[in-house]
Design a protein around this motif. Structure first.
Motif, PDB file in Angstrom:
ATOM      1  N   THR A  45       0.210 -18.694  -6.186  1.00 14.08           N
ATOM      2  CA  THR A  45      -0.806 -17.755  -6.701  1.00 14.08           C
ATOM      3  C   THR A  45      -1.188 -18.139  -8.399  1.00 14.08           C
ATOM      4  N   CYS A  53       3.892 -20.155  -9.700  1.00 14.61           N
ATOM      5  CA  CYS A  53       4.455 -18.806  -9.129  1.00 14.61           C
ATOM      6  C   CYS A  53       3.891 -18.792  -7.672  1.00 14.61           C
ATOM      7  N   THR A  55       4.013 -16.446  -4.186  1.00 13.32           N
ATOM      8  CA  THR A  55       4.218 -15.058  -3.488  1.00 13.32           C
ATOM      9  C   THR A  55       4.660 -15.310  -2.102  1.00 13.32           C
ATOM     10  N   SER A  61       7.449 -12.552  -5.720  1.00 16.01           N
ATOM     11  CA  SER A  61       7.246 -13.451  -6.609  1.00 16.01           C
ATOM     12  C   SER A  61       8.316 -14.140  -7.002  1.00 16.01           C
ATOM     13  N   ARG A  63       8.954 -17.741  -9.425  1.00 16.71           N
ATOM     14  CA  ARG A  63       8.520 -18.700 -10.478  1.00 16.71           C
ATOM     15  C   ARG A  63       9.447 -19.841 -10.604  1.00 16.71           C
ATOM     16  N   THR A 160       0.410  -8.780   1.936  1.00 14.27           N
ATOM     17  CA  THR A 160       1.019 -10.265   2.089  1.00 14.27           C
ATOM     18  C   THR A 160       1.358 -10.632   3.365  1.00 14.27           C
ATOM     19  N   GLU A 167      -2.018 -12.111  -1.757  1.00 13.18           N
ATOM     20  CA  GLU A 167      -0.946 -12.556  -2.680  1.00 13.18           C
ATOM     21  C   GLU A 167      -1.561 -12.701  -3.971  1.00 13.18           C
ATOM     22  N   CYS A 170      -1.471  -9.484  -5.577  1.00 13.09           N
ATOM     23  CA  CYS A 170      -0.324  -9.046  -6.104  1.00 13.09           C
ATOM     24  C   CYS A 170       0.226  -9.575  -7.524  1.00 13.09           C
ATOM     25  N   ALA A 171       0.236 -11.026  -7.331  1.00 14.49           N
ATOM     26  CA  ALA A 171       0.718 -11.858  -8.460  1.00 14.49           C
ATOM     27  C   ALA A 171      -0.188 -11.068  -9.936  1.00 14.49           C
ATOM     28  N   GLU A 174       1.233  -7.816 -10.952  1.00 20.69           N
ATOM     29  CA  GLU A 174       2.647  -7.890 -11.375  1.00 20.69           C
ATOM     30  C   GLU A 174       2.391  -8.569 -13.002  1.00 20.69           C
TER      31      GLU A 174
END
Length: 343
Positions: A45, A53, A55, A61, A63, A160, A167, A170-171, A174
Motif C-alpha cells: 500500500t 507498508c 496490508t 498493516s 511496516r 480487504t 487495502e 485502509c492504509a 490509518e
C-alpha cells in the motif's frame, strides 16, 4: 520467494508495484527459535522513505524497512477460493448494502454516506465503492461534517482480502489516524445445500414482518422505529421464528436479492442451543429463497465467534473477504454493535 537461476533470493518488487499483492521475506532482529527471517503476504500500500507498508487479508498493516528486504515478488491479486459461488467484492458489497438499508443516504462521487440514527455501524458508515470525486483529504472533511450534522461518529467501511477490495484506502485512513474498530468477514456458499439440511416440516414460521415475538428474541433489546425500518429493509425480506416458551426458541432473517440470499440475526435461546434450531431456521429461509430464484448465499460473522464459524463451515460456507469500520480520529466510539451479521 523468488530465487534466481544461481539459487540466490532476489527482491523483484519496486515502488512501482504499490497497489499489487506481494510476498516478501525480511530480516527480523529477534525471532522464535533463532529464526532470522519472516514472510509477509499482502497488498503493497506504500513504499515511502525507505519503508514498505503491506496490508494483510485481515486488514492488519505491516511496516518493513527496505533495508531488511531479502526477497520479494508480485503474486496473484487474490488467492483462489476452493468453495463458494464466484463473485466480485463490489457485487457482494452492493448486495450486502441493499440488505441493510439506512434511513438516509447521500452520494459523494462513488461513495455513499449512510445514516440510520446510530443503529449499527453498517447503516451509519460510508460505503466507498470507487472515487469520491475529490481528493481524499477533502472527502474525509466532507464525511466528518456530514456525520457531525447528524450527531453521529464518522465511520468508513472498507474491505480487504478479495480482488478489487480496498487495502490502499485502509492504509491511507490509518495513516491519517482513523481507527480500525471492527473487523468481521463475509462468507459465501451454495444455497441448495443449506436448504437440504432441514427436513420439512421444521416448525419454523416465516413472516414478512419482524413481529413482537421475533423482536423478543432479537439480541438488541428496545428496538425502536428506526431499527425496525432497517431490519425490514431490502428487496425481499423474510423473518423466521421457532416458537418457544415466552420468547421464540430461535429466529433468523433473510434478504433475497436476485441470485443472492443473505442470512442475518440467526439467534437461539441459550437454553435450546445444540438442538439444530439454527440449522432449521436457515434451512427454512433457504427454501423460501430458492423458491424466489436465488441460488447463492452470503452471511457475515465476527472473527471471534467460533461457534457460528464452525456451523457455517459445516454448511459449506467459506470466507470471501474481511470488512472493517474505521472511525475518525478523536470521534467518540459508537456504542452500537455492527448488528447486520449472523451471530
Amino acid at each position: 520467494m523468488e530465487i534466481s537461476a544461481a539459487g540466490r533470493l532476489e527482491v523483484r518488487i519496486t515502488p512501482a508495484d504499490v497497489g499489487k499483492r506481494v510476498s516478501v521475506r525480511s530480516l527480523i532482529e529477534y525471532g522464535p527459535s533463532g529464526e532470522r527471517f519472516t514472510d509477509t503476504v499482502g497488498v503493497l500500500t506504500s513504499w515511502d522513505n525507505g519503508v514498505l507498508c503491506l496490508t494483510r487479508r485481515g486488514g492488519e498493516s505491516v511496516r518493513i524497512a527496505e533495508a531488511a528486504l531479502v526477497a520479494g515478488k508480485v503474486v496473484p491479486s487474490a488467492p483462489a477460493r476452493r468453495r463458494g459461488p464466484a463473485a466480485s467484492y463490489e457485487e457482494l458489497a452492493r448486495v450486502a448494502a441493499r440488505a441493510w438499508r439506512p434511513l438516509e443516504s447521500e452520494r459523494l462521487g462513488d461513495w455513499e454516506l449512510r445514516a440510520a440514527g446510530g443503529f449499527t455501524r453498517r447503516a451509519n458508515s460510508v460505503l466507498p465503492l470507487g472515487d469520491p470525486g475529490v481528493p481524499l483529504d477533502e472527502a474525509l472533511v466532507a464525511v466528518r461534517r456530514w456525520y457531525a450534522e447528524r450527531g453521529l461518529p464518522p465511520y468508513v467501511q472498507t474491505a480487504t482480502g478479495a480482488e478489487g477490495a480496498q487495502e490502499p484506502l485502509c492504509a491511507e485512513l490509518e495513516r491519517r489516524g482513523w481507527v480500525r474498530e471492527v473487523t468481521a468477514e463475509l462468507w459465501t456458499g451454495g444455497l441448495a445445500p443449506v436448504a437440504d439440511l432441514g427436513a420439512e416440516p421444521s416448525g419454523v414460521a416465516l413472516s414478512r414482518e419482524a413481529d413482537a415475538a421475533w423482536l423478543a428474541r432479537y439480541r438488541r433489546k428496545g428496538v425502536g422505529e428506526v431499527a425496525l425500518r432497517v431490519l425490514e429493509s431490502g428487496p425481499s425480506v423474510w423473518f423466521a421464528t421457532v416458537p418457544g416458551d415466552g420468547a421464540p426458541a430461535a429466529i433468523g432473517r433473510c434478504v433475497v436479492d436476485g441470485r443472492w440470499a443473505g442470512f442475518a440475526a440467526v439467534e437461539v435461546d441459550p437454553a435450546r442451543r445444540r438442538q439444530g434450531l439454527a440449522t432449521a431456521v436457515m434451512a427454512a429461509l433457504a427454501r423460501r429463497a430458492l423458491a424466489e430464484g436465488a441460488s447463492a448465499a452470503w452471511l457475515q460473522v465476527e472473527d471471534d465467534n467460533e461457534g457460528a464459524r464452525a456451523l457455517y463451515r459445516r454448511m459449506g460456507f467459506a470466507v470471501h473477504h474481511a470488512y472493517h469500520h474505521h472511525r475518525a480520529p478523536h470521534a467518540p466510539e459508537s456504542s452500537a454493535p455492527d448488528g447486520d451479521g449472523a451471530p
